[in-house]
Design an enzyme around this catalytic site. Structure first.
Site, PDB file in Angstrom:
ATOM      1  N   ALA A  61       0.855  -1.196   0.000  1.00  0.00           N
ATOM      2  CA  ALA A  61       0.000   0.000   0.000  1.00  0.00           C
ATOM      3  C   ALA A  61       0.886   1.239   0.000  1.00  0.00           C
ATOM      4  O   ALA A  61       2.032   1.193   0.463  1.00  0.00           O
ATOM      5  CB  ALA A  61      -0.892  -0.013   1.233  1.00  0.00           C
ATOM      6  N   GLY A 100       0.735  -5.124   0.960  1.00  0.00           N
ATOM      7  CA  GLY A 100      -0.366  -5.209   0.005  1.00  0.00           C
ATOM      8  C   GLY A 100       0.085  -5.828  -1.312  1.00  0.00           C
ATOM      9  O   GLY A 100      -0.735  -6.421  -2.041  1.00  0.00           O
ATOM     10  N   GLU A 103      -0.229  -9.393  -0.776  1.00  0.00           N
ATOM     11  CA  GLU A 103      -1.664  -9.705  -0.668  1.00  0.00           C
ATOM     12  C   GLU A 103      -2.311  -9.734  -2.058  1.00  0.00           C
ATOM     13  O   GLU A 103      -3.170 -10.568  -2.330  1.00  0.00           O
ATOM     14  CB  GLU A 103      -2.346  -8.663   0.242  1.00  0.00           C
ATOM     15  CG  GLU A 103      -1.885  -8.809   1.695  1.00  0.00           C
ATOM     16  CD  GLU A 103      -2.450  -7.721   2.586  1.00  0.00           C
ATOM     17  OE1 GLU A 103      -2.087  -6.547   2.360  1.00  0.00           O
ATOM     18  OE2 GLU A 103      -3.241  -8.035   3.481  1.00  0.00           O
ATOM     19  N   GLU A 123       3.687  -5.254   7.574  1.00  0.00           N
ATOM     20  CA  GLU A 123       2.779  -4.251   8.143  1.00  0.00           C
ATOM     21  C   GLU A 123       3.015  -4.031   9.631  1.00  0.00           C
ATOM     22  O   GLU A 123       2.903  -2.913  10.129  1.00  0.00           O
ATOM     23  CB  GLU A 123       1.313  -4.660   7.922  1.00  0.00           C
ATOM     24  CG  GLU A 123       0.798  -4.430   6.513  1.00  0.00           C
ATOM     25  CD  GLU A 123       1.131  -5.556   5.545  1.00  0.00           C
ATOM     26  OE1 GLU A 123       1.991  -6.403   5.866  1.00  0.00           O
ATOM     27  OE2 GLU A 123       0.529  -5.592   4.456  1.00  0.00           O
TER      28      GLU A 123
HETATM   29  C1  3H9 Z   1       0.412  -2.256   3.475  1.00  0.00           C
HETATM   30  O1  3H9 Z   1       0.718  -2.758   2.426  1.00  0.00           O
HETATM   31  C2  3H9 Z   1      -0.949  -2.377   4.085  1.00  0.00           C
HETATM   32  C3  3H9 Z   1      -1.749  -3.441   3.396  1.00  0.00           C
HETATM   33  O2  3H9 Z   1      -1.878  -4.567   4.214  1.00  0.00           O
HETATM   34  C4  3H9 Z   1      -3.077  -2.927   2.922  1.00  0.00           C
HETATM   35  C5  3H9 Z   1      -4.054  -2.590   3.959  1.00  0.00           C
HETATM   36  C6  3H9 Z   1      -5.446  -2.207   3.443  1.00  0.00           C
HETATM   37  N1  3H9 Z   1       4.628   3.469   0.110  1.00  0.00           N
HETATM   38  O3  3H9 Z   1      13.304   1.702   0.770  1.00  0.00           O
HETATM   39  P1  3H9 Z   1      13.728   2.445  -0.435  1.00  0.00           P
HETATM   40  C7  3H9 Z   1       9.437   4.912  -0.912  1.00  0.00           C
HETATM   41  S1  3H9 Z   1       1.497  -1.319   4.367  1.00  0.00           S
HETATM   42  C8  3H9 Z   1       5.101   4.673  -0.208  1.00  0.00           C
HETATM   43  O4  3H9 Z   1      14.843   3.419  -0.301  1.00  0.00           O
HETATM   44  P2  3H9 Z   1      14.769   0.038  -1.616  1.00  0.00           P
HETATM   45  C9  3H9 Z   1      10.495   5.247   0.117  1.00  0.00           C
HETATM   46  O5  3H9 Z   1      10.009   6.135   1.088  1.00  0.00           O
HETATM   47  C10 3H9 Z   1       2.946  -1.293   3.344  1.00  0.00           C
HETATM   48  N2  3H9 Z   1       6.412   4.913  -0.439  1.00  0.00           N
HETATM   49  O6  3H9 Z   1      14.072   1.461  -1.656  1.00  0.00           O
HETATM   50  C11 3H9 Z   1      11.577   5.873  -0.755  1.00  0.00           C
HETATM   51  O7  3H9 Z   1      11.159   7.202  -1.033  1.00  0.00           O
HETATM   52  P3  3H9 Z   1      12.246   8.371  -1.184  1.00  0.00           P
HETATM   53  C12 3H9 Z   1       3.739  -2.538   3.532  1.00  0.00           C
HETATM   54  C13 3H9 Z   1       7.255   3.876  -0.341  1.00  0.00           C
HETATM   55  O8  3H9 Z   1      14.951  -0.350  -3.038  1.00  0.00           O
HETATM   56  C14 3H9 Z   1      11.483   5.069  -2.059  1.00  0.00           C
HETATM   57  O9  3H9 Z   1      10.169   4.490  -2.057  1.00  0.00           O
HETATM   58  N3  3H9 Z   1       4.951  -2.455   2.743  1.00  0.00           N
HETATM   59  C15 3H9 Z   1       6.805   2.598  -0.010  1.00  0.00           C
HETATM   60  O10 3H9 Z   1      15.942   0.054  -0.702  1.00  0.00           O
HETATM   61  C16 3H9 Z   1      12.505   3.982  -2.179  1.00  0.00           C
HETATM   62  O11 3H9 Z   1      12.439   3.166  -1.019  1.00  0.00           O
HETATM   63  C17 3H9 Z   1       6.144  -2.133   3.296  1.00  0.00           C
HETATM   64  O12 3H9 Z   1       6.266  -1.918   4.473  1.00  0.00           O
HETATM   65  C18 3H9 Z   1       5.415   2.398   0.205  1.00  0.00           C
HETATM   66  N4  3H9 Z   1       4.897   1.195   0.493  1.00  0.00           N
HETATM   67  O13 3H9 Z   1      13.703  -0.955  -0.968  1.00  0.00           O
HETATM   68  C19 3H9 Z   1       7.308  -2.108   2.341  1.00  0.00           C
HETATM   69  N5  3H9 Z   1       7.880   1.760   0.018  1.00  0.00           N
HETATM   70  O14 3H9 Z   1      13.113   7.965  -2.339  1.00  0.00           O
HETATM   71  C20 3H9 Z   1       8.069  -0.811   2.505  1.00  0.00           C
HETATM   72  C21 3H9 Z   1       8.946   2.521  -0.289  1.00  0.00           C
HETATM   73  O15 3H9 Z   1      11.407   9.578  -1.419  1.00  0.00           O
HETATM   74  N6  3H9 Z   1       9.123  -0.677   1.523  1.00  0.00           N
HETATM   75  N7  3H9 Z   1       8.584   3.790  -0.504  1.00  0.00           N
HETATM   76  O16 3H9 Z   1      12.990   8.380   0.117  1.00  0.00           O
HETATM   77  C22 3H9 Z   1      10.307  -1.324   1.594  1.00  0.00           C
HETATM   78  O17 3H9 Z   1      10.542  -2.172   2.428  1.00  0.00           O
HETATM   79  C23 3H9 Z   1      11.366  -0.951   0.585  1.00  0.00           C
HETATM   80  O18 3H9 Z   1      11.053   0.313   0.082  1.00  0.00           O
HETATM   81  C24 3H9 Z   1      11.521  -1.922  -0.618  1.00  0.00           C
HETATM   82  C25 3H9 Z   1      12.512  -1.297  -1.630  1.00  0.00           C
HETATM   83  C26 3H9 Z   1      12.104  -3.261  -0.126  1.00  0.00           C
HETATM   84  C27 3H9 Z   1      10.213  -2.167  -1.330  1.00  0.00           C
END
Ligand code: 3H9
Length: 701
Positions: A61, A100, A103, A123
């Protein structure tokens, strides 16, 4: 956005397009919904593949949308529509399928993963639960024990692990989209009833009740309750439960703090200095060979961290015995880390020497010798003579003046602090301390090297104690004052541990050793023995507590000597000692409650944080929060000290500081600093507006 094309004649290909992680924003959800409808309505299409652009399936998400009013179609019905489709839908997972994103993949009928992909439901690390059916589908697919583990820890798994668990159907080393398209062609027309995860029975697990009871004790209750619903209720009722539990979590302070911290950790990479150097205009230089000088505990940890990051390391220690011990210790650390990762230790990337000359060809040098200015001064002069003229010379000092060390060298613009935290191979935090003359390239290079080592690097200006230790000093000081006024180490630690610190201030000091701070205070002329009367508790015109010094005089150095603030065997010494000390100085003990402990210790630390912001030692509150959560044990679910101040309310923080300052006028740091007062006067703007409010001549205050 989601792009729809038809490939291989009969496969509808839906590509998520929302860089950088294809998060499921309102536009993406809308795009997927429309593309799915098109694919299902297209007579030529027999099967569907969903993938993400740029080699990343989906990061979940869009966290930036949380806390705002919901727009666009919701995720849950969209995933239901995919699952209910009568044409097979295959998820082609590359890079990451998280939250998500996973999911969404679980709603597909098949999942093909690239071998390097990582999957998970993180999450819980954001204070939430997987509420797009994750808590209901995953247990049905892989069983309750494995699903509970993934959902309650937020751990990611590799593609190989996902295959073993049954999350994915196939793992490939080739292009996962191509493989998924071929796969989609091969399953065209096959029945789908047993491919819809929501319709599966949750696999039976022995003694489910005790499994849930045990999990409840260890982890987030809401996640456990949601998975229990998957195991005990029909799918539709389980989904209702998931939704209701998510609603209770969504607006919680913990969730807001964890989501704030997710972005704070990333924001610190966009560093800037008051001199105008910035992350996006400064190019880091490549670092292939690094030298570490001094192989005590820190030097060994830094050597391991550099070697694990794939650098070639020259490890220098002039004392023969220490060198032999270090070589063994480093090999042991690398071996243990390799066993943990299930790999073999990388051979041959470290060379050892007892000669400084060995550092001559290094791109970057990190000194980690004894914390003594004279020793470091001499070393920097020698390094400047021995090393390449373009080598970056870094000090791991935790408090000494980086500008002074730079002035000992021929190229002061190439001198920086790289302040690691013990154990250096494991701790995520790195303070990159720039001096007045450090070049933007030098800062960018050290920041990048920290990232390569898997650390969160925070750029910090040069001042006594930099950001972390400068704030810590005020926190420790208040803890000592509280003891003088009647508190006990147990009482203070209990309040801090209940707040969320893994260890209270006194337990932490015992662990790191009381003699370290004593040595620093002696060097600063603060620790003086034999003083009596009022002068014993005053230094430089301010209140001073000599309690830490007195403990060291009694050879109580903490855990290393068996005794510190705590006795590690029955021994009523400390309480007697405190009573005698208070009587000697005419201090009347009073009852100190938890609220006062927290406010005195934490608000003074926060006040120093505001002062650090005002002094432009760091660029924004996220820098301080990253430092405190990653380096000083501040509870992550409270976001960091500055976020905590924002949650408590700046007005309240300022009022309570004022109150304590009136009670203790001899402690100037209790007085709300100028920036805090100005922020309150301007209506206490939310934390994301502080940076703008601080910004120099254009300040809005
Ligand atoms: C969810 O899914 C709830 C569901 O159950 C639905 C409920 C109804 N959203 O980490 P990076 C940005 S909750 C928005 O440096 P990497 C991040 O801020 C979500 N932005 O890259 C950064 O921005 P900036 C559950 C996001 O390659 C840029 O993307 N998911 C999101 O080292 C690059 O990120 C998570 O918790 C997001 N979801 O790693 C996963 N994710 O460049 C969270 C990232 O402006 N994400 N950004 O600073 C991660 O773990 C890592 O970003 C990922 C890539 C492994 C994907």
């Amino acid at each position: 956005m989601a792009q729809y094309t038809r490939v291989s004649g009969s496969v509808g290909l839906i590509t998520l397009q929302n860089p950088p992680v294809n998060a499921l924003s309102a536009a993406v959800r809308l795009g997927i919904g429309e593309a799915v409808q098109r694919a299902l309505g297209d007579q030529e299409v027999q099967s569907v593949v969903i993938c993400g652009q740029n080699g990343l399936f989906c990061g979940g998400a869009d966290i930036r949308e949380f806390g705002k009013e919901m727009t666009g179609p919701p995720l849950v019905p969209m995933i239901h529509a995919i699952e209910a489709a009568t044409k097979p839908v295959v998820a082609a997972i590359e890079g990451s399928a998280l939250g998500g994103g996973l999911e969404l993949a679980l709603g597909c009928h098949y999942r093909i993963s690239h071998c390097k992909a990582r999957l998970g439901l993180p999450e819980v690390t954001l204070g939430l639960l997987p509420a797009a059916g994750g808590t209901q589908r995953l247990p049905r697919l892989i069983g309750v024990p494995a699903a509970l583990n993934l959902i309650t820890t937020g751990h990611h798994v590799t593609a190989a692990e996902a295959l073993q668990l049954g999350i994915v159907d196939q793992v490939t080393e080739h292009n996962a989209v191509d493989v998924a398209v071929k796969f989609a062609l091969s399953v065209t027309g096959k029945p789908l009833h047993d491919r819809r995860v929501s319709s599966l029975e949750c696999p039976a697990a022995p003694d489910l009740d005790s499994l849930f009871e045990e999990a409840m004790l260890k982890v987030r209750v809401a996640c456990v309750q949601a998975v229990r619903a998957a195991a005990t209720l029909p799918y539709a009722r389980g989904m209702e439960r998931e939704k209701a539990l998510m609603a209770t979590l969504f607006g919680s302070g913990q969730a807001r703090a964890l989501q704030y911290f997710f972005f704070a950790q990333r924001a610190v990479g966009r560093w800037s200095t008051p001199g105008g150097a910035r992350w996006d205009t400064s190019q880091p230089r490549p670092v292939r060979t690094a030298a570490v000088i001094g192989l005590g505990t820190m030097g060994r940890g830094i050597t391991v961290a550099l070697a694990q990051a794939g650098l070639s390391v020259v490890a220098v220690e002039t004392q023969a015995k220490q060198l032999t011990e270090a070589r063994k210790a480093v090999a042991g650390m690398l071996k243990r880390a390799a066993v943990r990762r299930g790999t073999t230790p990388e051979p041959g990337s470290i060379t050892y020497s007892d000669q400084l000359q060995a550092a001559a060809r290094a791109d970057l040098v990190i000194e980690a010798v004894f914390e003594d200015m004279e020793v470091k001064e001499t070393l920097f002069r020698q390094l400047s003579a021995v090393c390449r003229p373009d080598a970056l010379l870094c000090t791991n000092t935790s408090s000494l003046d980086v500008d002074h060390l730079a002035s000992q060298t021929r190229h002061p613009h190439l001198v920086l602090g790289m302040h690691f935290f013990a154990p250096a191979q494991a701790m995520k935090l790195l303070e990159v301390v720039y001096g007045a003359r450090s070049s933007p390239t030098a800062v960018a290079t050290a920041m990048q090297l920290g990232k390569t080592m898997g650390k969160v690097s925070v750029a910090v200006g040069n001042c006594r104690g930099f950001a972390g230790n400068r704030m810590l000093k005020r926190y420790l000081e208040q803890a000592f004052f509280l003891l003088e006024e009647g508190a006990t180490p147990e009482g203070v630690d209990r309040a801090l541990e209940e707040f969320g610190f893994a260890m209270g201030v006194f337990r932490m000091s015992d662990l790191s050793g009381l003699d370290v701070g004593w040595r620093v205070r002696k060097a600063e002329g603060l620790a003086q023995s034999g003083l009596t009367g009022p002068s014993a508790r005053v230094r430089q015109g301010r209140r001073y507590s000599p309690l830490g010094d007195l403990l060291c005089e009694h050879q109580r150095f903490g855990q290393k000597s068996g005794r510190g603030w705590y006795q590690y065997e029955p021994d009523p010494w400390l309480h007697r000692f405190l009573e005698e000390y208070r009587a000697r100085h005419g201090l009347l003990p009073r009852r100190i409650d938890q609220q006062e402990v927290l406010e005195r210790c934490l608000f003074v630390l926060i006040n120093e944080g505001f002062q650090i912001l005002e002094d432009r030692i760091v660029a924004g509150p996220e820098d301080i929060d990253a430092i405190y959560v990653l380096g000083y044990g501040w509870p992550r679910h409270r976001g960091g000290p500055m976020f905590y101040a924002h949650m408590v309310g700046l007005e309240r923080v300022a009022q309570r500081l004022e109150h304590y300052h009136q009670a203790h006028p001899e402690v100037p740091y209790l007085q709300p600093c100028g920036l805090l007062r100005r922020l309150v006067a301007s209506g206490s703007p939310p934390i994301h507006r502080w940076r703008r409010a601080i910004a120099g001549p254009h300040s809005q205050l």
